[in-house]
Design a protein around this motif. Structure first.
Motif, PDB file in Angstrom:
ATOM      1  N   LYS A 329     -21.205  41.259  45.961  1.00 50.27           N
ATOM      2  CA  LYS A 329     -21.441  40.027  46.716  1.00 50.27           C
ATOM      3  C   LYS A 329     -20.627  39.861  48.180  1.00 50.27           C
ATOM      4  N   GLN A 330     -19.182  39.965  47.900  1.00 57.27           N
ATOM      5  CA  GLN A 330     -18.192  39.903  49.046  1.00 57.27           C
ATOM      6  C   GLN A 330     -18.695  41.067  49.955  1.00 57.27           C
ATOM      7  N   ALA A 331     -18.985  42.270  49.380  1.00 63.55           N
ATOM      8  CA  ALA A 331     -19.361  43.446  50.296  1.00 63.55           C
ATOM      9  C   ALA A 331     -20.406  43.271  51.049  1.00 63.55           C
ATOM     10  N   ALA A 332     -21.451  42.538  50.351  1.00 65.53           N
ATOM     11  CA  ALA A 332     -22.666  42.047  51.419  1.00 65.53           C
ATOM     12  C   ALA A 332     -22.145  41.097  52.364  1.00 65.53           C
ATOM     13  N   HIS A 333     -21.514  40.081  52.102  1.00 66.93           N
ATOM     14  CA  HIS A 333     -21.077  39.141  53.124  1.00 66.93           C
ATOM     15  C   HIS A 333     -20.233  39.883  54.216  1.00 66.93           C
ATOM     16  N   LEU A 334     -19.458  40.451  53.787  1.00 63.68           N
ATOM     17  CA  LEU A 334     -18.497  41.013  54.882  1.00 63.68           C
ATOM     18  C   LEU A 334     -19.227  42.187  55.981  1.00 63.68           C
ATOM     19  N   GLN A 335     -20.152  42.916  55.239  1.00 63.77           N
ATOM     20  CA  GLN A 335     -21.259  43.646  56.057  1.00 63.77           C
ATOM     21  C   GLN A 335     -21.960  43.026  57.059  1.00 63.77           C
ATOM     22  N   LYS A 336     -22.420  41.894  56.619  1.00 64.74           N
ATOM     23  CA  LYS A 336     -22.995  40.829  57.823  1.00 64.74           C
ATOM     24  C   LYS A 336     -22.105  40.245  58.731  1.00 64.74           C
ATOM     25  N   ARG A 337     -20.956  40.088  58.128  1.00 62.82           N
ATOM     26  CA  ARG A 337     -19.971  39.256  59.229  1.00 62.82           C
ATOM     27  C   ARG A 337     -19.545  40.346  60.214  1.00 62.82           C
ATOM     28  N   LEU A 338     -19.290  41.706  59.766  1.00 60.25           N
ATOM     29  CA  LEU A 338     -18.882  42.610  60.892  1.00 60.25           C
ATOM     30  C   LEU A 338     -19.820  42.849  61.768  1.00 60.25           C
ATOM     31  N   LYS A 339     -20.990  42.339  61.773  1.00 64.25           N
ATOM     32  CA  LYS A 339     -21.967  42.525  62.757  1.00 64.25           C
ATOM     33  C   LYS A 339     -22.243  41.239  63.681  1.00 64.25           C
ATOM     34  N   VAL A 340     -21.332  40.210  63.463  1.00 65.59           N
ATOM     35  CA  VAL A 340     -21.566  39.096  64.350  1.00 65.59           C
ATOM     36  C   VAL A 340     -20.507  39.442  65.639  1.00 65.59           C
ATOM     37  N   PRO A 341     -21.219  39.122  66.891  1.00 69.63           N
ATOM     38  CA  PRO A 341     -19.995  39.332  67.965  1.00 69.63           C
ATOM     39  C   PRO A 341     -18.999  38.394  67.834  1.00 69.63           C
ATOM     40  N   GLY A 342     -17.737  38.888  68.013  1.00 69.65           N
ATOM     41  CA  GLY A 342     -16.696  38.394  67.956  1.00 69.65           C
ATOM     42  C   GLY A 342     -15.949  38.279  66.407  1.00 69.65           C
ATOM     43  N   PHE A 343     -16.781  38.777  65.721  1.00 67.96           N
ATOM     44  CA  PHE A 343     -16.578  38.604  64.132  1.00 67.96           C
ATOM     45  C   PHE A 343     -16.718  37.183  63.668  1.00 67.96           C
ATOM     46  N   GLY A 344     -17.331  36.383  64.392  1.00 63.15           N
ATOM     47  CA  GLY A 344     -17.657  35.023  64.153  1.00 63.15           C
ATOM     48  C   GLY A 344     -16.083  34.171  63.786  1.00 63.15           C
ATOM     49  N   LEU A 345     -15.097  34.745  64.563  1.00 66.63           N
ATOM     50  CA  LEU A 345     -13.906  34.019  64.770  1.00 66.63           C
ATOM     51  C   LEU A 345     -13.364  33.450  66.004  1.00 66.63           C
ATOM     52  N   ASP A 346     -12.745  32.503  66.002  1.00 66.97           N
ATOM     53  CA  ASP A 346     -11.955  31.999  67.284  1.00 66.97           C
ATOM     54  C   ASP A 346     -10.353  32.385  66.881  1.00 66.97           C
ATOM     55  N   PHE A 347      -9.783  33.243  67.431  1.00 67.67           N
ATOM     56  CA  PHE A 347      -8.689  33.870  67.058  1.00 67.67           C
ATOM     57  C   PHE A 347      -7.524  32.768  67.423  1.00 67.67           C
ATOM     58  N   ARG A 348      -7.822  31.657  68.311  1.00 63.65           N
ATOM     59  CA  ARG A 348      -6.879  30.655  68.364  1.00 63.65           C
ATOM     60  C   ARG A 348      -6.399  29.743  67.348  1.00 63.65           C
ATOM     61  N   GLN A 349      -7.406  29.654  66.344  1.00 62.35           N
ATOM     62  CA  GLN A 349      -7.074  28.841  65.073  1.00 62.35           C
ATOM     63  C   GLN A 349      -6.102  29.420  64.493  1.00 62.35           C
ATOM     64  N   PHE A 350      -5.677  30.674  64.583  1.00 58.81           N
ATOM     65  CA  PHE A 350      -4.594  31.351  63.862  1.00 58.81           C
ATOM     66  C   PHE A 350      -3.345  31.554  64.536  1.00 58.81           C
ATOM     67  N   SER A 351      -3.070  30.946  65.691  1.00 57.91           N
ATOM     68  CA  SER A 351      -2.038  30.939  66.473  1.00 57.91           C
ATOM     69  C   SER A 351      -1.312  29.649  66.577  1.00 57.91           C
ATOM     70  N   ALA A 352       0.051  29.942  66.643  1.00 54.04           N
ATOM     71  CA  ALA A 352       1.201  28.715  66.755  1.00 54.04           C
ATOM     72  C   ALA A 352       1.178  27.858  67.916  1.00 54.04           C
ATOM     73  N   VAL A 353       0.595  28.720  69.072  1.00 54.18           N
ATOM     74  CA  VAL A 353       0.557  27.903  70.206  1.00 54.18           C
ATOM     75  C   VAL A 353      -0.395  26.649  70.143  1.00 54.18           C
ATOM     76  N   TYR A 354      -1.574  27.068  69.531  1.00 49.81           N
ATOM     77  CA  TYR A 354      -2.604  25.975  69.212  1.00 49.81           C
ATOM     78  C   TYR A 354      -2.474  25.251  68.060  1.00 49.81           C
ATOM     79  N   ARG A 355      -1.707  25.749  67.056  1.00 54.78           N
ATOM     80  CA  ARG A 355      -1.378  25.067  65.885  1.00 54.78           C
ATOM     81  C   ARG A 355      -0.024  24.814  65.458  1.00 54.78           C
ATOM     82  N   PRO A 356       0.562  23.991  66.393  1.00 54.71           N
ATOM     83  CA  PRO A 356       2.125  23.914  66.485  1.00 54.71           C
ATOM     84  C   PRO A 356       2.750  23.512  64.832  1.00 54.71           C
TER      85      PRO A 356
END
Length: 370
Positions: A329-356
């Motif tokens: 099930k996880q493999a199927a979810h990841l397979q779909k997710r990897l085809k989304v432009p930008g992987f469906g992530l906003d990388f700023r949410q992982f940054s200390a600059v934006y998350r002090p």
């Protein structure tokens, strides 16, 4: 216009997958600063699916974080990679950061070349071995411009694969064949260490033979053609990556053995093919996640460039649990997710600059499995 279209496409795909990506306001740390420029010395082939996907994840992070990223492929040739690195030293506009991999143990030479350079170095995927660091020191020691490292839990990945394979025999004695990667490559050696740890815990399982498949499907296929008939009782096959697992799978099928039924195979990686094989249960065990390493490294360098040292958020040298065992099930979810432009992530949410308030990055593959 292109960015607008890409944003709309990303939003539609993200909505379809049920992925929520927070909108994050611009931060004062980035105001007026020159974007960080980064070169990644990618050790793989420029048409190698794993390393191309690895670079794509980095590019997505660079785009979101407003960074400049250039990928230079070494084409699996250490001498060629070192020569391309030397060319950076004479550029009119050298990058701020150089990301390198300790493939074939080339890192000490690379650090020596850049010892007097203002370029800051960051080791990724596989860093200097403990033996190498005993001779030349760790990051921020002898080579002050080597500022840190990020590597995955390779030993744990090898261990998990072996344990999950062994569990298929339900406590009964059995035999195992193993296909390792390139000799003298830290990631391969660590995965082998994990395999051996699991085998010490299960003396009822006999390792019949370890072969160096060198990450290659064709080489593993040719090796398996010879070794599978030699050990017909071996039901377990541990492979350090997906390409070798597929080589073994082909050889097994040619002699009438059915993957997932009378021979159990493990693999590691995230190609569409390997995810599908896990979904179809031709692979009994799949570990994935380390393709995200480069993207997380971009987050760390982005914050460092803004004056927020990643050493204060989990340490300068990180070993993060990027690998995870994936069920179908996880493999199927990841397979779909990897085809989304930008992987469906906003990388700023992982940054200390934006998350002090961020105290530790705690990178993992989980954002892509949600």
């Amino acid at each position: 216009m292109f960015r607008f279209v890409l944003t709309v496409i990303s939003a539609v795909c993200i909505w379809a997958l049920g992925v929520t990506t927070p909108v994050i306001a611009e931060n004062a740390h980035t105001a007026g600063k020159t974007p960080a420029s980064v070169v990644f010395l990618n050790p793989g082939f420029s048409n190698e699916p794993f390393w191309v996907g690895y670079s794509d994840f980095m590019q997505a992070a660079a785009y979101d974080l407003g960074m400049q990223l250039q990928i230079i492929y070494g084409e699996r040739n250490p001498s060629q990679l070192l020569e391309k690195a030397r060319e950076l030293l004479i550029r009119d506009n050298p990058p701020d950061y150089l990301i390198f991999v300790n493939e074939m143990y080339t890192a000490p030479e690379l650090l020596r070349q850049f010892a007097d350079s203002p370029i800051k170095l960051f080791s990724l995927h596989s860093t200097l071995t403990p033996e190498q660091q005993q001779r030349i020191g760790a990051s921020r020691e002898r080579y002050r411009n080597w500022i840190g490292s990020l590597v995955p839990n390779d030993e744990q990945a090898g261990y998990w694969m072996a344990k999950a394979l062994i569990a298929k025999l339900e406590g009964k004695p059995g035999s195992l064949l193993a296909f390792a990667g390139v000799r003298f490559t830290p990631s391969s050696s660590l995965r082998e260490d994990g395999l051996h740890r699991a085998l010490r815990e299960h003396p009822e399982i006999k390792l019949q033979q370890m072969l160096q498949g060198e990450w290659k499907r064709q080489r593993a296929y040719e090796q398996a053609q010879l070794i599978l008939p030699r050990y017909p009782e071996a039901k377990l096959v541990w492979s350090a990556n997906d390409e070798m697992a597929f080589g073994v799978m082909q050889a097994a099928q040619e002699i009438g053995r059915q993957p997932g039924k009378d021979i159990y195979l493990s693999a590691l990686n995230n190609s569409d093919e390997v995810l599908q094989a896990r979904i179809n249960r031709k692979l009994c065990v799949l570990v994935a996640g380390h393709f995200t390493l480069g993207g997380w490294a971009m987050v760390m360098l982005h914050d460092y460039h803004a004056g927020l040292d990643f050493a204060e958020r989990g340490g300068k040298d990180r070993v993060d649990p990027l690998f995870s065992l994936l069920d179908a099930k996880q493999a199927a979810h990841l397979q779909k997710r990897l085809k989304v432009p930008g992987f469906g992530l906003d990388f700023r949410q992982f940054s200390a600059v934006y998350r002090p308030q961020l105290k530790d990055y705690q990178f993992s593959i989980q954002p892509l499995l949600q």
